[in-house]
Write a protein that holds these residues in place. Structure first.
Motif, PDB file in Angstrom:
ATOM      1  N   PHE A  22      20.565  12.893  25.465  1.00  0.00           N
ATOM      2  CA  PHE A  22      21.348  11.750  25.930  1.00  0.00           C
ATOM      3  C   PHE A  22      22.549  11.494  25.033  1.00  0.00           C
ATOM      4  O   PHE A  22      23.647  11.199  25.517  1.00  0.00           O
ATOM      5  N   LYS A  23      22.351  11.620  23.718  1.00  0.00           N
ATOM      6  CA  LYS A  23      23.480  11.424  22.812  1.00  0.00           C
ATOM      7  C   LYS A  23      24.535  12.508  23.003  1.00  0.00           C
ATOM      8  O   LYS A  23      25.742  12.237  22.938  1.00  0.00           O
ATOM      9  N   GLY A  24      24.074  13.742  23.262  1.00  0.00           N
ATOM     10  CA  GLY A  24      25.032  14.810  23.535  1.00  0.00           C
ATOM     11  C   GLY A  24      25.839  14.544  24.799  1.00  0.00           C
ATOM     12  O   GLY A  24      27.041  14.801  24.839  1.00  0.00           O
ATOM     13  N   MET A  25      25.174  14.024  25.826  1.00  0.00           N
ATOM     14  CA  MET A  25      25.891  13.690  27.059  1.00  0.00           C
ATOM     15  C   MET A  25      26.894  12.571  26.826  1.00  0.00           C
ATOM     16  O   MET A  25      28.000  12.595  27.385  1.00  0.00           O
ATOM     17  N   LEU A  26      26.516  11.575  26.000  1.00  0.00           N
ATOM     18  CA  LEU A  26      27.451  10.490  25.720  1.00  0.00           C
ATOM     19  C   LEU A  26      28.654  10.976  24.919  1.00  0.00           C
ATOM     20  O   LEU A  26      29.793  10.556  25.182  1.00  0.00           O
ATOM     21  N   VAL A  27      28.406  11.858  23.957  1.00  0.00           N
ATOM     22  CA  VAL A  27      29.514  12.382  23.167  1.00  0.00           C
ATOM     23  C   VAL A  27      30.455  13.207  24.032  1.00  0.00           C
ATOM     24  O   VAL A  27      31.691  13.145  23.880  1.00  0.00           O
ATOM     25  N   ALA A  28      29.872  13.984  24.962  1.00  0.00           N
ATOM     26  CA  ALA A  28      30.688  14.843  25.825  1.00  0.00           C
ATOM     27  C   ALA A  28      31.186  14.122  27.070  1.00  0.00           C
ATOM     28  O   ALA A  28      31.805  14.758  27.933  1.00  0.00           O
ATOM     29  N   CYS A  29      30.937  12.820  27.166  1.00  0.00           N
ATOM     30  CA  CYS A  29      31.298  12.082  28.388  1.00  0.00           C
ATOM     31  C   CYS A  29      32.798  12.130  28.647  1.00  0.00           C
ATOM     32  O   CYS A  29      33.238  12.330  29.790  1.00  0.00           O
ATOM     33  N   ARG A  30      33.593  11.972  27.611  1.00  0.00           N
ATOM     34  CA  ARG A  30      35.054  11.964  27.792  1.00  0.00           C
ATOM     35  C   ARG A  30      35.557  13.310  28.290  1.00  0.00           C
ATOM     36  O   ARG A  30      36.370  13.374  29.226  1.00  0.00           O
ATOM     37  N   ALA A  31      35.050  14.391  27.693  1.00  0.00           N
ATOM     38  CA  ALA A  31      35.477  15.719  28.128  1.00  0.00           C
ATOM     39  C   ALA A  31      35.012  16.010  29.550  1.00  0.00           C
ATOM     40  O   ALA A  31      35.748  16.602  30.348  1.00  0.00           O
ATOM     41  N   VAL A  32      33.795  15.573  29.887  1.00  0.00           N
ATOM     42  CA  VAL A  32      33.276  15.808  31.244  1.00  0.00           C
ATOM     43  C   VAL A  32      34.086  15.038  32.270  1.00  0.00           C
ATOM     44  O   VAL A  32      34.455  15.570  33.332  1.00  0.00           O
ATOM     45  N   LEU A  33      34.387  13.781  31.980  1.00  0.00           N
ATOM     46  CA  LEU A  33      35.170  12.976  32.925  1.00  0.00           C
ATOM     47  C   LEU A  33      36.579  13.543  33.094  1.00  0.00           C
ATOM     48  O   LEU A  33      37.120  13.554  34.212  1.00  0.00           O
ATOM     49  N   SER A  34      37.165  14.022  32.006  1.00  0.00           N
ATOM     50  CA  SER A  34      38.499  14.628  32.111  1.00  0.00           C
ATOM     51  C   SER A  34      38.460  15.894  32.957  1.00  0.00           C
ATOM     52  O   SER A  34      39.348  16.134  33.792  1.00  0.00           O
ATOM     53  N   THR A  35      37.411  16.689  32.779  1.00  0.00           N
ATOM     54  CA  THR A  35      37.272  17.912  33.583  1.00  0.00           C
ATOM     55  C   THR A  35      37.067  17.573  35.050  1.00  0.00           C
ATOM     56  O   THR A  35      37.669  18.208  35.938  1.00  0.00           O
ATOM     57  N   LEU A  36      36.217  16.581  35.333  1.00  0.00           N
ATOM     58  CA  LEU A  36      35.988  16.183  36.727  1.00  0.00           C
ATOM     59  C   LEU A  36      37.263  15.629  37.353  1.00  0.00           C
ATOM     60  O   LEU A  36      37.531  15.874  38.543  1.00  0.00           O
ATOM     61  N   ALA A  37      38.044  14.879  36.579  1.00  0.00           N
ATOM     62  CA  ALA A  37      39.301  14.360  37.114  1.00  0.00           C
ATOM     63  C   ALA A  37      40.260  15.501  37.445  1.00  0.00           C
ATOM     64  O   ALA A  37      40.924  15.485  38.495  1.00  0.00           O
ATOM     65  N   LEU A  38      40.333  16.502  36.582  1.00  0.00           N
ATOM     66  CA  LEU A  38      41.187  17.654  36.853  1.00  0.00           C
ATOM     67  C   LEU A  38      40.711  18.410  38.087  1.00  0.00           C
ATOM     68  O   LEU A  38      41.527  18.830  38.925  1.00  0.00           O
ATOM     69  N   ILE A  39      39.394  18.579  38.198  1.00  0.00           N
ATOM     70  CA  ILE A  39      38.841  19.244  39.394  1.00  0.00           C
ATOM     71  C   ILE A  39      39.184  18.450  40.645  1.00  0.00           C
ATOM     72  O   ILE A  39      39.564  19.014  41.685  1.00  0.00           O
ATOM     73  N   GLY A  40      39.061  17.115  40.555  1.00  0.00           N
ATOM     74  CA  GLY A  40      39.372  16.289  41.720  1.00  0.00           C
ATOM     75  C   GLY A  40      40.830  16.393  42.143  1.00  0.00           C
ATOM     76  O   GLY A  40      41.125  16.469  43.350  1.00  0.00           O
ATOM     77  N   VAL A  41      41.754  16.428  41.187  1.00  0.00           N
ATOM     78  CA  VAL A  41      43.177  16.555  41.513  1.00  0.00           C
ATOM     79  C   VAL A  41      43.468  17.907  42.159  1.00  0.00           C
ATOM     80  O   VAL A  41      44.193  18.003  43.163  1.00  0.00           O
ATOM     81  N   ILE A  42      42.897  18.970  41.605  1.00  0.00           N
ATOM     82  CA  ILE A  42      43.131  20.310  42.161  1.00  0.00           C
ATOM     83  C   ILE A  42      42.580  20.409  43.571  1.00  0.00           C
ATOM     84  O   ILE A  42      43.238  20.942  44.495  1.00  0.00           O
ATOM     85  N   ILE A  43      41.352  19.897  43.775  1.00  0.00           N
ATOM     86  CA  ILE A  43      40.752  19.956  45.123  1.00  0.00           C
ATOM     87  C   ILE A  43      41.558  19.124  46.105  1.00  0.00           C
ATOM     88  O   ILE A  43      41.748  19.527  47.276  1.00  0.00           O
ATOM     89  N   TYR A  44      42.069  17.971  45.687  1.00  0.00           N
ATOM     90  CA  TYR A  44      42.875  17.133  46.586  1.00  0.00           C
ATOM     91  C   TYR A  44      44.172  17.842  46.992  1.00  0.00           C
ATOM     92  O   TYR A  44      44.570  17.800  48.169  1.00  0.00           O
ATOM     93  N   MET A  45      44.808  18.515  46.051  1.00  0.00           N
ATOM     94  CA  MET A  45      46.034  19.249  46.375  1.00  0.00           C
ATOM     95  C   MET A  45      45.757  20.363  47.389  1.00  0.00           C
ATOM     96  O   MET A  45      46.485  20.518  48.374  1.00  0.00           O
ATOM     97  N   PHE A  46      44.693  21.105  47.168  1.00  0.00           N
ATOM     98  CA  PHE A  46      44.383  22.194  48.098  1.00  0.00           C
ATOM     99  C   PHE A  46      43.831  21.667  49.423  1.00  0.00           C
ATOM    100  O   PHE A  46      43.934  22.363  50.447  1.00  0.00           O
ATOM    101  N   SER A  47      43.233  20.496  49.425  1.00  0.00           N
ATOM    102  CA  SER A  47      42.792  19.899  50.695  1.00  0.00           C
ATOM    103  C   SER A  47      43.989  19.626  51.599  1.00  0.00           C
ATOM    104  O   SER A  47      43.965  19.919  52.807  1.00  0.00           O
ATOM    105  N   ILE A  48      45.036  19.066  51.022  1.00  0.00           N
ATOM    106  CA  ILE A  48      46.260  18.817  51.797  1.00  0.00           C
ATOM    107  C   ILE A  48      46.872  20.130  52.267  1.00  0.00           C
ATOM    108  O   ILE A  48      47.293  20.271  53.432  1.00  0.00           O
ATOM    109  N   LEU A  49      46.905  21.112  51.369  1.00  0.00           N
ATOM    110  CA  LEU A  49      47.496  22.406  51.717  1.00  0.00           C
ATOM    111  C   LEU A  49      46.723  23.090  52.847  1.00  0.00           C
ATOM    112  O   LEU A  49      47.314  23.559  53.828  1.00  0.00           O
TER     113      LEU A  49
END
Length: 245
Positions: free
Chosen positions: A6-33
């Motif tokens: 659990f502590k490892g997940m909390l420490v990595a929370c910022r990196a995980v959220l940033s990665t998910l946000a990047l994935i979401g932006v890329i998928i949204y761009m290709f969804s429109i395309l």
């Protein structure tokens, strides 16, 4: 171990959220395309009838391809009013498939690496012990498991021994520097097991610990006391240089 996870997940929370946000932006761009490119084709009613449908299909295909059929059944059953339930379902899948399972893979890789390093260290120590014992049998026919200073110098000055020691990560020059530490007097002897343990500590791949620093400090103190005794000085007396500091 659960607390560590659990502590490892909390420490990595910022990196995980940033990665998910990047994935979401890329998928949204290709969804429109893909929505624009699939107009009037057979793919439009199947996968790209709207941008949300295209986004969901690309999200599932890229993050959890094994669950694509589950998502299809889920989207065919769920109502449009249950957007919160759909979003929570997506979060659950992303949390399990991307975060926890990848965390498990990282833990397994770390455990395997630790076991491999431990086995490698133990194997090198066994090879070092077998090498020293074999050399002792050649230098000491009576095999009394004790080594003297001349035998020590003869062993670690042999070119064959130098090459063999280098294969297990030991520099014989470093070992020879400690000859006065191991043998306080010319006729002193030490057990072969103690020599093996001491030599194993001098492997180049070892990491220095606090105990090593304390041992070095103790050895320096002993050597300083011997020098002061040899010259008739008091080891506890402060020198002018020390007092000036």
């Amino acid at each position: 171990e659960v607390v560590v996870l659990f502590k490892g997940m909390l420490v990595a929370c910022r990196a995980v959220l940033s990665t998910l946000a990047l994935i979401g932006v890329i998928i949204y761009m290709f969804s429109i395309l893909f929505r624009q490119l699939s107009r009037g084709s057979k793919l439009e009613p199947l996968y790209f009838k709207s941008i949300p449908a295209a986004y969901g299909m690309l999200l599932v295909s890229s993050t959890a391809p094994d669950l694509a059929s589950v998502f299809e059944d889920f989207l065919a059953t769920v109502d449009l009013e249950m957007l919160c339930f759909s979003a929570l379902f997506y979060v659950f899948i992303l949390l399990i498939s991307l975060t926890v399972l990848n965390l498990l893979i990282g833990i397994l890789v770390n455990v395997v690496a630790d076991v491999a390093n431990t086995e490698k260290t133990q194997m090198q120590e066994r090879m070092l012990g077998d090498l020293i014992r074999r050399l002792m049998r050649e230098l000491d026919p009576d095999c009394d498991d004790w080594i003297q200073r001349p035998e020590f110098l003869q062993m670690f000055s042999n070119p064959v021994v130098v090459s063999s020691m280098k294969n297990v990560g030991v520099d014989c020059l470093d070992v020879l520097d400690f000859v006065d530490v191991l043998f306080k007097t010319p006729d002193a002897v030490i057990p072969v097991d103690d020599l093996i343990i001491f030599t194993a500590k001098l492997r180049g791949g070892n990491v220095a610990t606090v105990k090593d620093v304390i041992d070095s400090r103790r050895i320096l103190g002993q050597e300083f006391a011997e020098v002061c005794k040899r010259h008739g000085l008091d080891a506890s007396e402060e020198r002018p240089l020390a007092s000036s500091r």
